[in-house]
Design an enzyme around this catalytic site. Structure first.
Site, PDB file in Angstrom:
ATOM      1  CE  LYS A   1     -47.798 -15.916  -1.604  1.00  0.00           C
ATOM      2  NZ  LYS A   1     -46.665 -16.649  -1.021  1.00  0.00           N
TER       3      LYS A   1
ATOM      4  CE  LYS B   1     -43.270 -29.582  11.151  1.00  0.00           C
ATOM      5  NZ  LYS B   1     -44.592 -28.724  11.412  1.00  0.00           N
TER       6      LYS B   1
ATOM      7  CB  SER C   1     -46.245 -31.882  15.205  1.00  0.00           C
ATOM      8  OG  SER C   1     -44.595 -32.865  15.082  1.00  0.00           O
TER       9      SER C   1
ATOM     10  CE1 TYR D   1     -41.912 -30.101   7.942  1.00  0.00           C
ATOM     11  CE2 TYR D   1     -41.154 -32.389   8.261  1.00  0.00           C
ATOM     12  CZ  TYR D   1     -42.226 -30.988   7.740  1.00  0.00           C
ATOM     13  OH  TYR D   1     -43.443 -31.307   7.757  1.00  0.00           O
TER      14      TYR D   1
ATOM     15  CB  THR E   1     -49.557 -30.140   0.023  1.00  0.00           C
ATOM     16  OG1 THR E   1     -48.218 -30.313   0.193  1.00  0.00           O
ATOM     17  CG2 THR E   1     -50.839 -30.550   1.533  1.00  0.00           C
TER      18      THR E   1
ATOM     19  CB  THR F   1     -51.959 -15.075   9.115  1.00  0.00           C
ATOM     20  OG1 THR F   1     -51.608 -16.260   9.086  1.00  0.00           O
ATOM     21  CG2 THR F   1     -53.029 -14.825   9.885  1.00  0.00           C
TER      22      THR F   1
ATOM     23  CG  LEU G   1     -52.871 -29.717   6.008  1.00  0.00           C
ATOM     24  CD1 LEU G   1     -50.957 -30.203   6.315  1.00  0.00           C
ATOM     25  CD2 LEU G   1     -53.646 -30.373   6.099  1.00  0.00           C
TER      26      LEU G   1
END
Ligand SMILES: NC(=O)c1ccc[n+]([C@@H]2O[C@H](COP(=O)([O-])OP(=O)(O)OC[C@H]3O[C@@H](n4cnc5c(N)ncnc54)[C@H](OP(=O)(O)O)[C@@H]3O)[C@@H](O)[C@H]2O)c1
Length: 441
Positions: free
Chosen positions: A58, A251, A223, A247, A298, A52, A25
């Site tokens: 990367k 969130k 979130s 996880y 992703t 960043t 994303l």
């Protein structure tokens, strides 16, 4: 040549920082924001996109990708408006920086550098994150899809979470012996706490908006649909002892703290967090917004290639069966974040005044037309209003909002803000005592 000369500081710059920009994303946000900025902002404005990443390789690769995207956009515009490339390219500036959210010192180093080299920040999009899952419960996954496809593809209950994961030590070993330090939950730190510190240190830059302009700096927290209320344990906000939901807990914490950041109950802690002693006509308190990307394909959940394809197909089927929460592609998944980043302040303020503070999600229709959609938050509803009821897009644990639930939500938010502020101060002291803290001024 001073290194400051490499840092873009255009007149009328709009400064946006995106964490975790190199994949998923994050990349979708970077490319989408270029498109929308060029289409919607006046020609005198320029975008300074600060990407960043954890390492330079990367970072370089990301810069190459976004530069290639910009060239593609310019080529498209050239077809209708020959000669426009130079103008468009002159409006978009890239900068790359290092950030590892699992290292509090890394967060401090980047913040200090930005505070010394950047005139202001308009938006910080806290996108980076990890899942902390170790695999799938396959029989349950297959059963879930066979029973309720849409549900299984939107609110999975078959992911297996790592248990007790902690971040690597923050303090350096002394005389070959590791420093004594409390554990910092890994998923909590990557998804929430690292960003929380970043927002605190960058607040002075986000606050540099003269009141007369009517704009505010924006901290955008990412979130998920999976931010279930029952996963957040007030006695273990870091989710270290969580059996199956580190996880989801991180969130839910994001939802609770982001939304309650606007309520009077949390104002002391939030004011301390945003650290604005010198309130003047040249500064305005930044605002925190909560968003989520729906379900986007992703590699946050690592799967063998063949299963990745199967996952994407399963997502499309879910969309065609009526799920609004399947944007699937990166650019569509980024629609809510980019909208929050670029919308006029007056638009956001008016919507919140009318409908309350909300959680803004990326959604699409059957044909994949993306839009931004308010999302239900357990204990808050869609905007903190009792009696509001929308049938679409509710999670399997959703209950209609009651006064008691609403009060409990606010109380939880207050507790979380106090705990997080205490944890921030504790860690700052610890880093200082170990002699590795990066002092900001
Ligand atoms: N994909 C979805 O459907 C979905 C749904 C709901 C919410 N989200 C949220 O959306 C955000 C982005 O997820 P994604 O799906 O795009 O995942 P992704 O493709 O795995 O990307 C995650 C990004 O975060 C970075 N990152 C991870 N740990 C980091 C750390 N310690 N310090 C700095 N950067 C770090 C990664 O960098 P490296 O390459 O260095 O690891 C990568 O750039 C996350 O907050 C996620 O929870 C995603």
């Amino acid at each position: 040549m001073s290194y400051l000369e490499d840092i873009p500081q255009p007149e009328n710059g709009y400064y946006v920082l995106v964490t975790g920009s190199n994949s998923g994303l994050g990349l979708g946000i970077c490319t989408r924001i270029i498109d929308e900025f060029l289409q919607t902002r006046p020609q005198i404005e320029s975008l300074v996109l600060i990407i960043t990443t954890r390492d330079k390789k990367k970072g370089d690769a990301t810069i190459e990708t976004v530069e290639a995207h910009l060239r593609k956009v310019c080529r498209q515009h050239e077809r209708t408006l020959p000669g426009v490339t130079q103008l468009l390219q002159g409006r978009i500036h890239f900068r790359q920086e290092r950030l590892d959210l699992l290292s509090l010192v890394s967060v401090q180093k980047l913040s200090k550098k930005l505070r010394e080299t950047t005139p202001k920040l308009d938006v910080v999009i806290c996108n980076a994150g990890i899942g902390g899952w170790t695999g799938l419960n396959w029989p349950l996954a297959v059963w879930s899809f066979l029973r309720r496809w849409r549900m299984a593809a939107s609110w999975p209950t078959y992911k297996i979470s790592g248990k007790g994961w902690v971040a690597r030590p923050q303090l350096p070993a002394k005389d070959g012996q590791p420093h004594e330090e409390p554990a910092l939950g890994e998923v909590f730190c990557a998804n929430f706490f690292g960003h929380y510190l970043l927002g605190h240190y960058l607040a002075p830059l986000l606050a540099r908006h003269p009141r007369s302009q009517g704009t505010r700096g924006r901290l955008i927290w990412t979130s998920s649909l999976e931010a279930y209320a029952h996963t957040l344990n007030i006695n273990d906000l870091q989710g270290i002892t969580s059996e199956d939901a580190a996880y989801e807990s991180s969130k839910r914490l994001t939802d609770v703290m982001g939304i309650t950041s606007r309520l009077p109950a949390t104002s002391n802690a939030v004011d301390q967090y945003l650290d604005l002693p010198d309130q003047s006509a040249d500064t305005t308190k930044p605002l925190i917004y909560v968003t989520h990307p729906g379900i986007t394909a992703t590699t946050i959940f690592t799967l063998p290639l063949i299963l990745e394809y199967a996952m994407v197909i399963a997502f499309y089927v879910a969309r065609w069966l009526g799920s609004q929460w399947h944007p699937i592609t990166l650019e569509k998944g980024a629609v809510a974040m980019v909208w929050l980043a670029l919308a006029k302040q007056s638009t956001l303020d008016t919507m919140e005044e009318k409908e309350g503070v909300g959680k803004w999600g990326s959604a699409t229709d059957f044909w994949g037309q993306e839009r931004v959609e308010r999302t239900e938050v357990s204990g808050w509803g869609w905007g903190g209003r009792l009696g509001e009821y929308k049938r679409k897009g509710r999670d399997p644990f959703a209950k209609d909002l009651t006064k008691e639930e609403r009060e409990k939500f606010e109380e939880t938010g207050k507790r979380c803000w106090e705990e997080m502020e205490a944890l921030r101060c504790e860690w700052e002291d610890r880093l200082r005592q170990a002699g590795i803290a990066v002092e900001m001024e």
